[in-house]
Design a protein around this motif. Structure first.
Motif: not given
Lengths: 201, 201, 201, 201
Positions: B162-180
Motif C-alpha cells: 500500500a505504501m509503495l503503490t501510493g507513490v503513484g498517486t502523488w509522484f510526478h516525474e520532474g517534481g522536486r524529487l528525482g526518481k532515484r
DNA sequence: TATGAATGAGAATTCATTCAT
DNA sequence: CATGAATGAATTCTCATTCAT
C-alpha cells in the motif's frame, strides 16, 4: 402508498445518504444510479431531488461530511501531550478506528475525488490536506526532536497514510484478526517505519 | 472511406490500449466511454469492436497484460541472491520503477477490480495474488532468518505494498524529487518498517 | 416538459401496444424499431421502458394477450350444443371473425414465434396449442360420431387452421367480398373438406 | 489464407445462396446478418458483395430463383391430361413434394415478401401470382365442367394453397408420417374441399 | 477472387433530471 | 413530502457497406 406513517424529511435524507455511501462504496460513483439509491430507500428517484440538488452534489456532501467528521473527531480525541511518539500512536489508533468504523466513507473519499467537479474537488482536497497536515506536523516535530529518523516528513506522511488507509481494502471485522490486534500490529510497523527509538509493542 | 493508407491493425490495437489506459486512469472505467477512446485514437467507436469484444473485455485484457508484465519482468530482474535484505531492496526498486513507469496501468489495476465481471475478477485477483506472494515470500524468509522484525509477513505485505503503490498517486516525474531519490527514500522507510538490522542510508 | 396535461399511464401503455402491433404486423418484429413505435405514440423511445422491460418482452405480452383473448372469447361464445357440425360451423365463424377483426395480432402471432426467446416461445406455443386443441376436439368427436370423414383429426386441424388463417393475408374489409359472404364461403369449403354429410349451400 | 485450393466463384456463390436460405429461413431476413452468412460460408463479409450488390438484392435473387424453379418444374411435370381432377391431384402432389423438398425456400418466399423493396415485391408477387394462377385455372375448369363444387375459384385457390403450404410449418421428414402418406392425406382433404365427385383414397 | 480495416448510421437501452399533481 | 410520467441525451454495441491492397 404515499408515505410510511411517521416518515419525515430528516429520516429520508439520512436514508439517502446511507444508501448512497453503501452503493458508491460497492460499485463506484459512476456506476451507482439514483434509481438504485432510491430503490434502496424505498422512494421514487425524483424524491432525491428534494434533498440534494444533483447527483454530483450528493457526492460532495457525503465527502465533506466525512472529512469534517475526521477533523472534528481528531480535535476532540487527540491527547493533550506534545510527545510526538505518543501523538503518532494516538493518530494511528484514531485513523484505523475511524477507517474501519467508517470504511465505506473512507473508501469513497479515496476513490471518488476524480468524480468531483473541479471546484468541489479543490474544496474536498483542501479538507483532506488539513487531515494529512495533522500527521505531517507530528512527524516533523518528531524529526526535529530526534524522536523519529525520517528523511522527509511530507513523503513519510504519504507513505504512512497509504499504509494505514490500505487496511480498509482487506480488513473485515470478524476475520482472524481483532481490531485491537490490528491496531497494535500497525502501530508497531508505523513506529519502526518512523524510526522511533522506543518501540514497545 | 475504407482504410486510411498506412493504417494497420496492430497499430490501431495498440493505440486503443493506450488511449483506454489513459482515460480509464484519469476518469475511471465507468466514466470512460468508448466514444472518448475512439475519438482519441481517431477512429469510429465501432472500430474498437474489431479488436475487443466488449468494453468489459477491454479492461480485462489491459489488466491481465499489466499483471503479466509485472510477473515476467520481476522474474527477469530479480537478483540471484537469497539474502532477504538484498531481495527486499531489489523489490522496492523494481516496484517503484515499474509503478512510476506504468503509473496508469497500476492505477487502473488497483481501482477497477470492482468493474470486472466475477470470473474475470477472480482471474485478475489471482494474478495480483501471485505478485503479492513475491513480497510475502521475501518477508517470510527474512523473518525466519532474523533479518526482519515483523509480527506478520502477510499483513506487512499489505502495508508495504500500500505504501509503495501510493507513490503513484502523488509522484510526478520532474517534481522536486528525482526518481532515484524517491527510491532511496522509500527503500529506507521500508527497511525501517521491516525492522531490517542493516539500515544504511 | 415533464408531463403533457391529460396524459396518463394506462392510455400510453395501450397506445404503445397498438402501435407495436401495427408496425410489427407491417414490417416484422426485427424490422420494427422502438424509435418507430415511440414516434407513432408521440413519446420518446425511453418512455416505452416504463411499460415494457424490453423489446422482446413487449412482443411476448402482445402475443400472450392475444391468445388469451382468443381462448377466453371462444369459451364465452361457443354454442351450448354437442353437435360437431354445429360446433365446427361456429368455430369457423368465430375464427374468421376474430382473425379479420384482429388481423394484425393474428399475423404477428403466426409470424413472430421465432423472434421469441425459447422460454417465451414455449409459453406462447402452449397457448396456441390449446387453441388448436379446440378444433382437434371438434373434429375428433365428429369423426367418431360419423359426422365427418377425415383420415386424421390432428392433421386436418393444421390444414383447416392454415386455410382459415390464410384469410388474413388477402382479405380486406371493403373489398368485393363482405365479411358475411366470406364466412359463408369458408364454412362451405371447410365443411366439404371435413366431409360433413350435411352440406347445405 | 487467401483461398482454398480449388474454390472458385461459382462454388462460392452457391455456398452463399445456400447459407443465406438456411439462415433466413431460420431467423428471418432482418435477423440474418451478412456476417453470419459469410461466416457459414467461410469468407469475409465483404466477399458477398462480389456476388450480390446488396443484402436486399440477395433476397430478391433467392426468391426469383425459387419461384422460377416452381414455374419451370410444373411446366415439365404437369400431366398431359385436361381432366381437372387428375390435374388437381398432380398439383397437390407437386406442391407438397416441392414444398417439403425446398422447405426453406418456400418458407422464405412466404414470409419475406414484406422485406422487399416495392419494385422487387411487385416482381416477385407477379411470379407468385402466375403460380397461383395455375391452381385457379385447374379449379375454374373443374367448376365449369362440373367436376368440382366450389363457390369461387380464386378464393378456393387461396384456401387450398394456404392449407398445402402450411404443411411446411409442421412436417418434418422422419416423423410419424411418411411423405407418401402425407400427400395422400392432403390429396383426400383437398379433393373433399373441392367437392370432387370421385373421392377415391 | 478475396481480405481486412474501417465507416457511419442506427439499434436497444439507461439514466439524470423535470415537473404537474 | 412524494409520486409517476416523461424527457432527451448519452451509452454500448451491431451491421450493411466500402475499398485499398
Amino acid at each position: 402508498m404515499a408515505r410510511t406513517t411517521g416518515s419525515d424529511g430528516a429520516r429520508t435524507e439520512e436514508a439517502i445518504r446511507s444508501a448512497a455511501i453503501d452503493l458508491i462504496a460497492a460499485h463506484g460513483f459512476e456506476a451507482t444510479t439514483l434509481r438504485a439509491i432510491a430503490e434502496r430507500v424505498g422512494v421514487q428517484p425524483g424524491t432525491i431531488y428534494r434533498y440534494f440538488p444533483s447527483k454530483g452534489q450528493l457526492l460532495v456532501e457525503l465527502l465533506v461530511e466525512h472529512l469534517g467528521f475526521l477533523l472534528t473527531q481528531w480535535a476532540l480525541e487527540r491527547p493533550a501531550t506534545d510527545d510526538p511518539v505518543e501523538l503518532l500512536r494516538a493518530f494511528v489508533d484514531f485513523h484505523i478506528r475511524s477507517h474501519t468504523l467508517r470504511r465505506r466513507e473512507v473508501f469513497v473519499a479515496n476513490m471518488e475525488l476524480r468524480s468531483l467537479a473541479p471546484a468541489d474537488r479543490r474544496h474536498v482536497v483542501g479538507l483532506r490536506r488539513r487531515y494529512e497536515d495533522i500527521l505531517t506536523g507530528i512527524l516533523q516535530q518528531g524529526i526535529e526532536l530526534g524522536a523519529f529518523r525520517l528523511p522527509d516528513a511530507r513523503i513519510a506522511t504519504f507513505a504512512i497514510l497509504a499504509m494505514l488507509t490500505g487496511v480498509g481494502t482487506w480488513f473485515h471485522e470478524g476475520g482472524r484478526l481483532g481490531k485491537r490486534e490490528l491496531i497494535d500490529l500497525y502501530t508497531r510497523m508505523v513506529m519502526q517505519c518512523a524510526g522511533a527509538e522506543t518501540v514497545s509493542a
